[in-house]
Design an enzyme around this catalytic site. Structure first.
Site, PDB file in Angstrom:
ATOM      1  CE  LYS A 293       8.936  10.411   8.880  1.00  0.00           C
ATOM      2  NZ  LYS A 293       7.544  10.767   9.209  1.00  0.00           N
TER       3      LYS A 293
ATOM      4  CG  ASN B  62       7.299   8.569  16.824  1.00  0.00           C
ATOM      5  OD1 ASN B  62       7.620   8.782  17.987  1.00  0.00           O
ATOM      6  ND2 ASN B  62       7.074   9.532  15.946  1.00  0.00           N
TER       7      ASN B  62
ATOM      8  CD  GLU C 196      12.534  10.815  10.713  1.00  0.00           C
ATOM      9  OE1 GLU C 196      11.676  11.691  10.516  1.00  0.00           O
ATOM     10  OE2 GLU C 196      12.652  10.218  11.807  1.00  0.00           O
TER      11      GLU C 196
ATOM     12  CG  ASN D  48       2.877  10.107   3.124  1.00  0.00           C
ATOM     13  OD1 ASN D  48       3.453  10.298   2.051  1.00  0.00           O
ATOM     14  ND2 ASN D  48       3.055  10.889   4.161  1.00  0.00           N
TER      15      ASN D  48
ATOM     16  CG  LEU E 268      -4.331   6.539   0.026  1.00  0.00           C
ATOM     17  CD1 LEU E 268      -5.395   5.680  -0.645  1.00  0.00           C
ATOM     18  CD2 LEU E 268      -3.615   7.406  -1.011  1.00  0.00           C
ATOM     19  N   GLY E 269      -4.112   8.935   4.413  1.00  0.00           N
ATOM     20  CA  GLY E 269      -4.726   9.758   5.465  1.00  0.00           C
ATOM     21  C   GLY E 269      -6.147   9.294   5.751  1.00  0.00           C
TER      22      GLY E 269
ATOM     23  N   GLY F  74      -7.795   6.249   4.136  1.00  0.00           N
ATOM     24  CA  GLY F  74      -7.394   4.874   4.460  1.00  0.00           C
ATOM     25  C   GLY F  74      -6.096   4.465   3.805  1.00  0.00           C
TER      26      GLY F  74
ATOM     27  N   GLY G 172       0.977   7.682  10.602  1.00  0.00           N
ATOM     28  CA  GLY G 172       1.757   6.750   9.788  1.00  0.00           C
ATOM     29  C   GLY G 172       2.650   5.861  10.653  1.00  0.00           C
ATOM     30  CG  ASP G 173       5.769   7.451  12.930  1.00  0.00           C
ATOM     31  OD1 ASP G 173       6.240   7.074  11.833  1.00  0.00           O
ATOM     32  OD2 ASP G 173       6.083   8.520  13.471  1.00  0.00           O
TER      33      ASP G 173
HETATM   34  P1  ADP Z   1       1.416   9.740   7.467  1.00  0.00           P
HETATM   35  O1  ADP Z   1       1.236  10.098   8.911  1.00  0.00           O
HETATM   36  O2  ADP Z   1       2.634   8.922   7.205  1.00  0.00           O
HETATM   37  O3  ADP Z   1       1.232  10.890   6.527  1.00  0.00           O
HETATM   38  P2  ADP Z   1      -1.288   8.960   6.781  1.00  0.00           P
HETATM   39  O4  ADP Z   1      -1.729  10.351   7.074  1.00  0.00           O
HETATM   40  O5  ADP Z   1      -1.531   8.439   5.411  1.00  0.00           O
HETATM   41  O6  ADP Z   1       0.242   8.708   7.145  1.00  0.00           O
HETATM   42  O7  ADP Z   1      -2.029   8.008   7.844  1.00  0.00           O
HETATM   43  C1  ADP Z   1      -1.703   6.669   8.038  1.00  0.00           C
HETATM   44  C2  ADP Z   1      -2.961   5.878   8.321  1.00  0.00           C
HETATM   45  O8  ADP Z   1      -3.578   6.416   9.498  1.00  0.00           O
HETATM   46  C3  ADP Z   1      -4.029   5.957   7.235  1.00  0.00           C
HETATM   47  O9  ADP Z   1      -3.813   4.944   6.272  1.00  0.00           O
HETATM   48  C4  ADP Z   1      -5.313   5.727   8.029  1.00  0.00           C
HETATM   49  O10 ADP Z   1      -5.550   4.338   8.203  1.00  0.00           O
HETATM   50  C5  ADP Z   1      -4.995   6.346   9.389  1.00  0.00           C
HETATM   51  N1  ADP Z   1      -5.527   7.723   9.481  1.00  0.00           N
HETATM   52  C6  ADP Z   1      -4.906   8.861   9.118  1.00  0.00           C
HETATM   53  N2  ADP Z   1      -5.717   9.941   9.318  1.00  0.00           N
HETATM   54  C7  ADP Z   1      -6.870   9.449   9.816  1.00  0.00           C
HETATM   55  C8  ADP Z   1      -8.118  10.027  10.234  1.00  0.00           C
HETATM   56  N3  ADP Z   1      -8.335  11.353  10.161  1.00  0.00           N
HETATM   57  N4  ADP Z   1      -9.092   9.203  10.703  1.00  0.00           N
HETATM   58  C9  ADP Z   1      -8.891   7.859  10.799  1.00  0.00           C
HETATM   59  N5  ADP Z   1      -7.746   7.246  10.413  1.00  0.00           N
HETATM   60  C10 ADP Z   1      -6.748   8.024   9.931  1.00  0.00           C
END
Ligand code: ADP
Length: 312
Positions: A44, A47, A145, A189, A226-227, A230, A256-257
């Protein structure tokens, strides 16, 4: 935006990702013939440093590498990305951090073993030696990490030097209040927010509840990613939902990175939090359209082009 480049000091990990796809995940004791082997720079800390450097910031990293081939590979990857390596130490007699990754070719599920190796040897002295860099930086960026006591010490030093800290609390673990009190922006996250607060996050309302819980423990702002949903940015004055940009996602590892690296750059350029999160979400969205982590992080012109397009 200001004219000079923002200065970012990342204190964190480097790990070499060793990955192969497999027709199915092996059972205990089983050997499975896999697909092609991929090796890449990961971890992390590295990255996020590379993501920020690609976006035009002046980035230096404080990290610990082994004196082995993987350490050389790490060093070269950082130099190639333009990340300052004055704060990188080499540890004798211990391997550079490694992640063994197996991905199920069908379901996309994975199994990962991380051997932290040299990352466990990044200590307070290493941070102390980077004191000046911490003091001159616009932001210090950290993750979990490396040893927690190193993170705690660095946050304290940064606080004393008036340099704000962005902490990505990954991998998730409970955190002491003293650390949170020295953090400016906390970026868990949803899983990590759940681990730290014990609040189950099922929707935006519960994410806001968890963020407020965290806010009460010290940070100026909490951004829960939140993936595909958003991110939710919460301060004592406002709660802003930053929707994810709609893209064809190919590989979401490293989203996330890319988000954290870009957030540091945008905040370093003095953008307000919600706007900085939007810039970060754009960088993260572009990163998921490519395979890999730091290699998939976008450059500045790609993010700006993308933001112009979506504005139309
Ligand atoms: P991590 O990788 O730490 O689990 P997340 O999955 O929450 O983090 O993703 C971080 C950010 O990346 C989200 O807040 C969003 O803005 C963007 N993101 C993640 N997945 C997608 C996706 N499928 N499409 C568009 N943006 C995404």
């Amino acid at each position: 935006m200001q004219n000079r480049k923002p200065i970012i000091c990342v204190i964190g990990s480097f790990v070499v990702d060793l990955m192969s796809k497999s027709p199915h995940l092996p059972k205990p004791g089983q050997t499975v013939m896999g697909g092609p082997f991929h090796m890449g720079a990961g971890g992390k800390g590295s990255n996020q440093a590379i993501a920020a450097a690609k976006l035009g910031a002046e980035v230096g990293i404080v990290a610990a590498l082994g004196r082995d081939e993987f350490g050389d590979m790490a060093y070269n990857a950082l130099v190639e990305a333009g990340v300052g390596t004055a704060g990188v130490k080499r540890v004798e007699g211990v391997s550079t951090g490694i992640a063994l990754i197996i991905v199920d070719d069908g379901s996309g599920e994975n199994m990962i073993v991380v051997a932290p190796g040299s990352n466990d040897f990044l200590n307070k002295d290493d941070v102390k030696q980077a004191k000046e860099r911490i003091a001159e930086a616009d932001y210090v960026v950290m993750q979990l990490e490396i040893p927690l006591e190193t993170v705690e010490y660095a946050a304290r030093l940064a606080q004393e030097a008036n340099t704000p800290v962005i902490l990505d609390p990954a991998p998730g673990r409970p955190l002491p209040d003293e650390l949170l009190a020295n953090v400016d922006v906390l970026t868990p996250n949803e899983d990590e927010a759940q681990i730290i607060t014990g609040i189950e996050i099922a929707d935006l309302a519960s994410a806001e509840q968890a963020a407020k819980h965290l806010l009460a423990r010290g940070p100026r702002a909490v951004v829960i990613t939140l993936g595909g949903l958003g991110a939710l940015a919460v301060t004592k004055d406002e709660t802003v939902h930053i929707p994810a940009f709609a893209v064809d996602a190919v590989d979401t590892t490293g989203a996330g990175d890319a988000f954290n690296g870009a957030l540091a750059v945008a905040l370093g350029e003095k953008l307000p939090l919600a706007e900085a999160c939007r810039f970060a979400a754009a960088a993260a969205a572009l990163s998921v359209t490519k395979v890999g982590t730091s290699i998939a992080a976008p450059c500045r012109s790609d993010v700006e082009k993308f933001l112009k397009q979506v504005r139309k």
